[in-house]
Structures are given as C-alpha cells and as structure tokens.
Design an enzyme around this catalytic site. Structure first.
Site, PDB file in Angstrom:
ATOM      1  N   CYS A   2       0.820  -1.221   0.000  1.00  0.00           N
ATOM      2  CA  CYS A   2       0.000   0.000   0.000  1.00  0.00           C
ATOM      3  C   CYS A   2       0.849   1.265   0.000  1.00  0.00           C
ATOM      4  O   CYS A   2       1.948   1.281   0.561  1.00  0.00           O
ATOM      5  CB  CYS A   2      -0.889   0.027   1.229  1.00  0.00           C
ATOM      6  SG  CYS A   2      -1.866  -1.452   1.422  1.00  0.00           S
ATOM      7  N   ARG A  28       4.960   0.287  -5.910  1.00  0.00           N
ATOM      8  CA  ARG A  28       4.934  -0.513  -4.687  1.00  0.00           C
ATOM      9  C   ARG A  28       4.002  -1.722  -4.830  1.00  0.00           C
ATOM     10  O   ARG A  28       4.118  -2.682  -4.071  1.00  0.00           O
ATOM     11  CB  ARG A  28       4.471   0.355  -3.501  1.00  0.00           C
ATOM     12  CG  ARG A  28       5.406   1.498  -3.192  1.00  0.00           C
ATOM     13  CD  ARG A  28       4.826   2.390  -2.122  1.00  0.00           C
ATOM     14  NE  ARG A  28       4.714   1.728  -0.838  1.00  0.00           N
ATOM     15  CZ  ARG A  28       5.696   1.633   0.057  1.00  0.00           C
ATOM     16  NH1 ARG A  28       6.857   2.173  -0.184  1.00  0.00           N
ATOM     17  NH2 ARG A  28       5.501   1.023   1.197  1.00  0.00           N
ATOM     18  N   TRP A  76      -2.999  -2.720  -1.631  1.00  0.00           N
ATOM     19  CA  TRP A  76      -2.624  -4.072  -2.051  1.00  0.00           C
ATOM     20  C   TRP A  76      -3.376  -4.988  -1.094  1.00  0.00           C
ATOM     21  O   TRP A  76      -3.077  -5.043   0.104  1.00  0.00           O
ATOM     22  CB  TRP A  76      -1.120  -4.245  -1.926  1.00  0.00           C
ATOM     23  CG  TRP A  76      -0.576  -5.490  -2.571  1.00  0.00           C
ATOM     24  CD1 TRP A  76      -0.194  -5.647  -3.867  1.00  0.00           C
ATOM     25  CD2 TRP A  76      -0.327  -6.753  -1.938  1.00  0.00           C
ATOM     26  NE1 TRP A  76       0.280  -6.919  -4.081  1.00  0.00           N
ATOM     27  CE2 TRP A  76       0.203  -7.621  -2.924  1.00  0.00           C
ATOM     28  CE3 TRP A  76      -0.512  -7.249  -0.635  1.00  0.00           C
ATOM     29  CZ2 TRP A  76       0.558  -8.945  -2.643  1.00  0.00           C
ATOM     30  CZ3 TRP A  76      -0.160  -8.568  -0.375  1.00  0.00           C
ATOM     31  CH2 TRP A  76       0.368  -9.395  -1.377  1.00  0.00           C
ATOM     32  N   ASN A 102      -1.574   1.846   5.873  1.00  0.00           N
ATOM     33  CA  ASN A 102      -0.654   0.878   5.286  1.00  0.00           C
ATOM     34  C   ASN A 102      -0.186  -0.014   6.441  1.00  0.00           C
ATOM     35  O   ASN A 102       0.256   0.501   7.460  1.00  0.00           O
ATOM     36  CB  ASN A 102       0.520   1.628   4.649  1.00  0.00           C
ATOM     37  CG  ASN A 102       1.568   0.686   4.071  1.00  0.00           C
ATOM     38  OD1 ASN A 102       1.381  -0.520   4.045  1.00  0.00           O
ATOM     39  ND2 ASN A 102       2.669   1.254   3.614  1.00  0.00           N
ATOM     40  N   GLY A 103      -0.316  -1.318   6.304  1.00  0.00           N
ATOM     41  CA  GLY A 103       0.096  -2.222   7.379  1.00  0.00           C
ATOM     42  C   GLY A 103      -1.025  -3.190   7.703  1.00  0.00           C
ATOM     43  O   GLY A 103      -1.971  -3.355   6.926  1.00  0.00           O
ATOM     44  N   GLU A 482      18.693 -16.093  -9.158  1.00  0.00           N
ATOM     45  CA  GLU A 482      18.226 -14.750  -9.493  1.00  0.00           C
ATOM     46  C   GLU A 482      17.734 -14.676 -10.945  1.00  0.00           C
ATOM     47  O   GLU A 482      16.710 -14.056 -11.240  1.00  0.00           O
ATOM     48  CB  GLU A 482      19.359 -13.744  -9.226  1.00  0.00           C
ATOM     49  CG  GLU A 482      19.032 -12.302  -9.552  1.00  0.00           C
ATOM     50  CD  GLU A 482      17.866 -11.707  -8.772  1.00  0.00           C
ATOM     51  OE1 GLU A 482      17.341 -12.367  -7.858  1.00  0.00           O
ATOM     52  OE2 GLU A 482      17.466 -10.582  -9.110  1.00  0.00           O
ATOM     53  N   LYS A 486      14.001 -13.543 -11.939  1.00  0.00           N
ATOM     54  CA  LYS A 486      13.767 -12.399 -12.840  1.00  0.00           C
ATOM     55  C   LYS A 486      12.809 -12.797 -13.944  1.00  0.00           C
ATOM     56  O   LYS A 486      11.855 -12.108 -14.238  1.00  0.00           O
ATOM     57  CB  LYS A 486      15.068 -11.935 -13.498  1.00  0.00           C
ATOM     58  CG  LYS A 486      16.001 -10.950 -12.892  1.00  0.00           C
ATOM     59  CD  LYS A 486      15.516  -9.670 -12.372  1.00  0.00           C
ATOM     60  CE  LYS A 486      14.632  -9.746 -11.206  1.00  0.00           C
ATOM     61  NZ  LYS A 486      15.080  -9.400  -9.907  1.00  0.00           N
ATOM     62  N   GLU A 489       9.117 -13.753 -12.580  1.00  0.00           N
ATOM     63  CA  GLU A 489       8.287 -12.707 -11.973  1.00  0.00           C
ATOM     64  C   GLU A 489       7.736 -11.732 -12.998  1.00  0.00           C
ATOM     65  O   GLU A 489       6.640 -11.218 -12.822  1.00  0.00           O
ATOM     66  CB  GLU A 489       8.997 -11.998 -10.808  1.00  0.00           C
ATOM     67  CG  GLU A 489      10.222 -11.205 -11.125  1.00  0.00           C
ATOM     68  CD  GLU A 489      10.911 -10.641  -9.869  1.00  0.00           C
ATOM     69  OE1 GLU A 489      10.302 -10.568  -8.794  1.00  0.00           O
ATOM     70  OE2 GLU A 489      12.088 -10.261  -9.986  1.00  0.00           O
ATOM     71  N   HIS A 505      18.800 -35.791  -9.773  1.00  0.00           N
ATOM     72  CA  HIS A 505      18.134 -36.430  -8.638  1.00  0.00           C
ATOM     73  C   HIS A 505      16.627 -36.145  -8.649  1.00  0.00           C
ATOM     74  O   HIS A 505      16.011 -35.981  -7.601  1.00  0.00           O
ATOM     75  CB  HIS A 505      18.775 -35.955  -7.325  1.00  0.00           C
ATOM     76  CG  HIS A 505      20.216 -36.350  -7.227  1.00  0.00           C
ATOM     77  ND1 HIS A 505      20.631 -37.656  -7.087  1.00  0.00           N
ATOM     78  CD2 HIS A 505      21.360 -35.623  -7.320  1.00  0.00           C
ATOM     79  CE1 HIS A 505      21.950 -37.709  -7.069  1.00  0.00           C
ATOM     80  NE2 HIS A 505      22.417 -36.488  -7.211  1.00  0.00           N
ATOM     81  N   LYS A 603       6.535  -4.120  -4.576  1.00  0.00           N
ATOM     82  CA  LYS A 603       7.950  -3.767  -4.441  1.00  0.00           C
ATOM     83  C   LYS A 603       8.383  -3.823  -2.986  1.00  0.00           C
ATOM     84  O   LYS A 603       9.478  -4.266  -2.663  1.00  0.00           O
ATOM     85  CB  LYS A 603       8.141  -2.348  -4.993  1.00  0.00           C
ATOM     86  CG  LYS A 603       9.557  -1.824  -4.906  1.00  0.00           C
ATOM     87  CD  LYS A 603      10.375  -2.349  -6.045  1.00  0.00           C
ATOM     88  CE  LYS A 603      11.817  -1.899  -5.999  1.00  0.00           C
ATOM     89  NZ  LYS A 603      12.658  -2.869  -6.713  1.00  0.00           N
TER      90      LYS A 603
END
Ligand code: G6P
Length: 608
Positions: A2, A28, A76, A102-103, A482, A486, A489, A505, A603
């Site tokens: 948020c 964000r 969000w 926010n939270g 990474e 990348k 996502e 395996h 983000k």
C-alpha cells in the site's frame, strides 16, 4: 505494498496532487485506490478498484473533489478482495473521520466485535475500517487525544493518515513499523510512503519514528510523542535527482535501471576505497569482533536473499567463517540458534520488508550483532541495525530489482574483503588485487551490457516456452536463482533454478525435447563439471543456452553461447546476472507483459 500520500496547502487543489503522488507509488504494487479531500468541514471521497487511471477518470482528474487538504491511498489487498468498498479511505460511521492505512491491524477481529457490540456497522471486510470507527468511538473533541487512544488499542503495523471534519485546516498522521516520511514545502506540507511521491514538490524531508504523531497544516508541521510533548526533528535534504525517479525516455523503469547499473555500482564502491584501502565508516566491527565470530547469518527475502547466497560463498572463501543464508520468513519462526558471538547480515532494498525486519529483531533479542545492507536511507531496517552499509543505487521503481541487487552484491564483496583483510585470511597481495579488480567492475558491467542485441534475439526465439531451467554450480548456482526469479516474476513463464549436479536427482525427468536450459558455466574450476551436466540434458532433448566467460568456448556443448568478460571468479556474479536480467526483460517485452508492475507482486512487502 500500500502507498499513502497526504497533502495540505493554501491555494492548490489537493486531489490532483494526491493522484500524481499515488502514481509515483504505483511501483509498490496495488489493486485499488482512493482519495478523500476536506472542504469547508466536509469530507468527500472517491475510490475505485483497478489502476489509478480508473480513479482519475471517476474524479475527472481529481477536479471533482474540491479542497486544499486530503489523503490518498493505493491498496494491495490483504483483508478482503480488491473492490471499491474495500479500498481506502475508510470513513467512520458519521463520516467525521477518513482514514488511510498501510500495514496490518493484528487485533482487528477483537476490536471489530467490540465496536459491533457498541452499535457500529461495518461495510467493508478490511482491518482498516476498525481504525476509522475507533476514532469516532474515542473522540471527545480532541483529535490528538483520540489518536493516542487509538494507537494504544491497536496491535500490528501501521502508517495512518487521518482527516477529521472538525479540523478542516489540518490532518494528522502516525506510523509504526510501516514506512512514512514527511515532506516540508512552502505553504504546503506532505506525508508519503516514500520520497518519490513528493520529490516534485519538495526535497526537504523528515523521518518519523514509531508512534510519533504528526500534525500538518499548510504552513507548519509539528511532531509529538504519545505524552503530547513536541519533538525536535532534523530536516534532511534529499539529493536524488528528480529524473532518477522518472523513465527519461526509456520504455520501462526496469530497462532504465538495468542500464544504470555501472553508475550505481561505481557510486557504491568509489567512496569506500581510499588510498588503496576499504573504508567502511559505518561499520564498527573490530578485528577482534570479526575473529571471535562463531558464525554469520545472512537473512533476507527475494532477490536480496539471492545476494546472500552469493555472499555465503564469498565470505566463506575469503574469511573462512561459517555462513548460513536463511530466508527471513523462515529464520524468524525457526527458533534460530543465534547468539552474541554471531553476526546477522540483513539485506533489503526497501529497508521495510516485514519479515526481514522481524528476523532482525529476533536476532537482536538473542544478542547477535546486526549489520544491514540497505538502499533506502532512514528506513526501519537501517534504523534498527547496529551498523548499516547503504547501497547507493538511487530510487528503484521497477518491482523486479536489478540495480539494487547489483549494488548489494558489491557491498557484499566490499565487506568480505574488508573482513578478510582484518583477520588476515588473505595476503596483502591478494587484498590489493581484489581491490583493483573490484574497481574495474563498473566498466566490465558496462561492457557486458553492450551485448543487448544478442540477448534480445535469444528472447525473441524463446518467449513462447512453457518452462525454462537455469543450472549452475556454486556461484553460478547462486546467480541461477536470481536469473530464474527475474524471468518468472515478469514474464510469467514457469522457471526453476537447480544446482547443476542436483538435476539428475529428480528434476531431469522434466526435461523433454525442446526444453530450454540456461546453463551457467563461468566459474573456472567447475567448468568441466557443468559441461557434464549440460550433456545430461542435451542427451534428453534439451536446447541449451550456455553462459560463460569470453576466454571459453561452448561450441559443440551448447546450442547458443553468451559470453561475458572475465574477472576474478568471486566477482563474476556481477557480470553473469546482466544477460539474465536482460533475458527476463526481453522475454517479458515480447510477451507484452506489464514489466514494471507484474501481476500480484509488490515492491515493498510490509506484511508477513
Ligand atoms: C519483494 C520484491 C522483490 C524483493 C523482495 C525483498 O518481493 O518484489 O524484488 O527482492 O521484496 O525486498 P527488499 O526491499 O527487502 O530487498
């Protein structure tokens, strides 16, 4: 997650400024948005599910909401699906209070039940609506007293902006474990989740601590503790260039930030190498402290965790101290065996990631020393650490991190070499050579970036794949993690990273005719081993994109070869990651994905 913006001025209309500020916080991550504006003691609001564009259309670019003070929010979703009703601001029953948050309010169920018993009716499924009603429940005519009562009752994390119709010329804000900064302008003041939202209007900012209450009017900002004592706060000047948070002609922030990496790495290294020595002014670890370390933990989330995986190899190789790299959300609930002879390195771009912050607190409570590697100055993780090394990446807007990852890696190298020199696990000759190579890194990254065309071509060939595997050993495995993240996502292609020797395996059963395997084979003494693993997959029909250094050939081994400049093995991850970032970017671009704001991602993840 948020985002919050609050504005109060004298002449300018608040709503367009709020919408513009929220736009800057889009990165964000959000799924709905809303604004509330106060005019002649009346609060008017608008909320809309979806992109900010929808809210802007609904309010005629903000022109339909008249007033010089207001609060805005991008949500969000956590409690309740994305919808108009669940969007913020939330109003109290009588409409006297409007709240953005926010939270997460952890005890909201208990508070909701109490308020329902007292006759309050809830219209949304959110935890935030509890706060709006609590304001009304406790209000006896003094907004400050009410704020103190409310924050005393709620448990969890919050950044709150509150309008009250009885206070048409001010608004009030507070934070606890959620980001919020104050912007100080001329005849106008702001609150925001981060500086990018207000940079266009002012560079004068003030960082507020947990439970400090901020009262804003057009020409004044006052900050109080919960005993109503006014606090003296330092005003800091942000020296970021406004263009750092603008696209500046690039199609996406992500490609701009990929291109900015040589500059960001240089900015992170240069001030810390003086007269042939690494100078880490902000690190208070002495030679004896380092010698006495029992163990180092690296704790982080997402890409920052992947930096930690590289860090483990590098620190162990250079300092011969055991290192464990742990995902923050696992660390905090694992009853970790960590104590005063341990160093916990927390890595975070935003400095606000809830799991990393909580893991940090667990480590501190058990007596460990905490050193953080953070990009956002004054953020919660930076503030809570014993030592902080800032990455000088500048603002990173694309959700998929690139330059923050690269500068975190750089700090990891600086720190490893610094510690190794202190405890003499490297010779002075090695120390000198490491520094020489490290200083060359920005130019080598720039050189690696010159190979964009080839990567764009390969992306255009493979963007229709359903599944892509990344393999490598040791440092190459760390970078595979990474590269795979990348790609998935931002392009939504299923992808996995595997230690090359581990593939057989189990996972090798997924390899079939035409499966793309990206094989990283840059680490010198493991080249032949990785080649054997490549053979295992090509025999089973895989198409292989090999990545190695310019002095090696993969002809006859891989179907396509990407080459990077050569450098000392331990610095190779900084170069290896570049083609992988570009590959993810171009694949997503070919697929027409929303590259800077991938679906469902945020983000800055301020919930656990
Ligand atoms: C989110 C972002 C990732 C990031 C992770 C950790 O999930 O989408 O790109 O790596 O958070 O963020 P931090 O700010 O702690 O580095």
């Amino acid at each position: 997650m948020c985002g919050i913006v609050g504005y109060i001025g004298k002449k300018k209309q608040a709503a367009p400024i709020l919408l513009e500020g929220l736009e800057k916080l889009e990165y964000r991550g959000y799924d709905s948005a809303g604004i509330a504006v106060i005019n002649n003691g009346e609060i008017n609001f608008a909320k809309a599910k979806g992109r900010l564009r929808v809210l802007s259309e609904k309010t005629n670019g903000g022109k339909d909401l008249i007033g010089c003070a207001g609060i805005g929010h991008t949500r969000w979703a956590t409690h309740g699906e994305p919808s108009d009703i669940n969007s913020h601001p939330h109003l109290s029953q009588s409409g006297r209070f409007a709240v953005v948050h926010n939270g997460i309010i952890e005890n909201y169920m208990e508070l909701k039940e109490k308020l329902i018993r007292k006759g309050f009716e809830f219209i949304s499924e959110t935890d935030t609506e509890v706060i709006a009603h609590l304001f009304e429940y406790y209000y006896k005519g003094d907004i400050m007293d009410t704020m103190i009562k409310v924050i005393d009752r709620v448990e969890g994390s919050y950044a709150l902006g509150v309008l009250c119709s009885d206070y048409p010329d001010s608004f009030i804000a507070v934070r606890k474990a959620s980001p919020m900064i104050i912007g100080i302008g001329n005849d106008e003041n702001f609150v925001a989740s981060d500086v990018t939202a207000i940079l266009k209007h002012t560079r004068q900012v003030c960082y507020v601590e947990d439970n400090e209450i901020v009262v804003l009017t057009a020409d004044d900002v006052k900050i109080y503790n919960t005993d109503k004592e006014e606090l003296e706060k330092e005003i800091k000047t942000i020296d970021w260039d406004v263009s750092a948070a603008e696209k500046g002609g690039y199609e996406h922030f992500m490609i701009k930030e990929i291109e900015e990496q040589p500059k960001a790495i240089r900015a992170t290294i240069s001030p810390r190498i003086k007269d042939g020595k690494i100078v880490l002014d902000d690190v208070s670890l002495t030679k004896d402290d380092i010698k006495n370390l029992r163990k180092i933990f690296i704790v982080a989330c997402g890409s920052a965790y992947h930096v930690g995986v590289v860090g483990k190899y590098v620190i162990e190789k250079m300092c011969r101290i055991p290192v464990e790299c742990v995902i923050a959300s696992e660390f905090r609930y694992s009853d970790p065996i960590v104590s005063k002879n341990d160093l916990v390195i927390v890595i975070s771009q935003s400095g606000e990631t809830a799991d990393s912050l909580e893991a940090l607190k667990v480590a501190k409570n058990r007596g460990a020393r905490v050193l953080s590697i953070v990009n956002v100055v004054g953020s919660a993780i930076a503030n809570a650490s014993d030592d902080v090394i800032y990455t000088w990446a500048g603002p990173e807007i694309a959700v998929a991190t690139t330059k923050a990852y690269s500068t975190q890696l750089t700090v990891m190298y600086l720190l490893s070499i610094y510690m190794a020199e202190k405890i003499s696990t490297i010779t002075s000759g090695q120390y000198k050579k490491y520094l020489e190579d490290l200083e060359k890194l920005p130019d080598l990254v720039a050189k690696t970036l010159e190979n964009k065309e080839q990567i764009a071509y390969l992306a255009s060939k493979f963007y229709n794949c359903h599944s892509i595997f990344f393999i490598g050993r040791n440092l190459d495995y760390a970078v595979s993690l990474e590269g795979s993240l990348k790609l998935k996502e931002i392009s939504y292609i299923h992808s996995e990273a595997y230690a090359a020797g581990e593939l057989k395996h189990g996972t090798i059963s997924l390899i079939e005719d035409g499966t793309l395997v990206v094989a990283l084979a840059t680490v010198d003494d493991l080249f032949e081993k990785t080649v054997s693993n490549i053979k295992e997959v090509t025999t089973r029909g895989a198409v292989v994109m090999g990545l190695t250094t310019e002095d090696r050939s993969m002809t006859g081994i891989a179907d396509y070869t990407i080459q990077i400049p050569n450098t000392n093995d331990i610095f190779l991850p900084s170069l290896t990651v570049i083609p992988l970032q570009l590959f993810g970017y171009y694949v997503a671009a070919n697929k027409g994905c929303d590259i800077d704001k991938p679906r469902n991602l945020a983000k800055s993840v301020t919930v656990e």
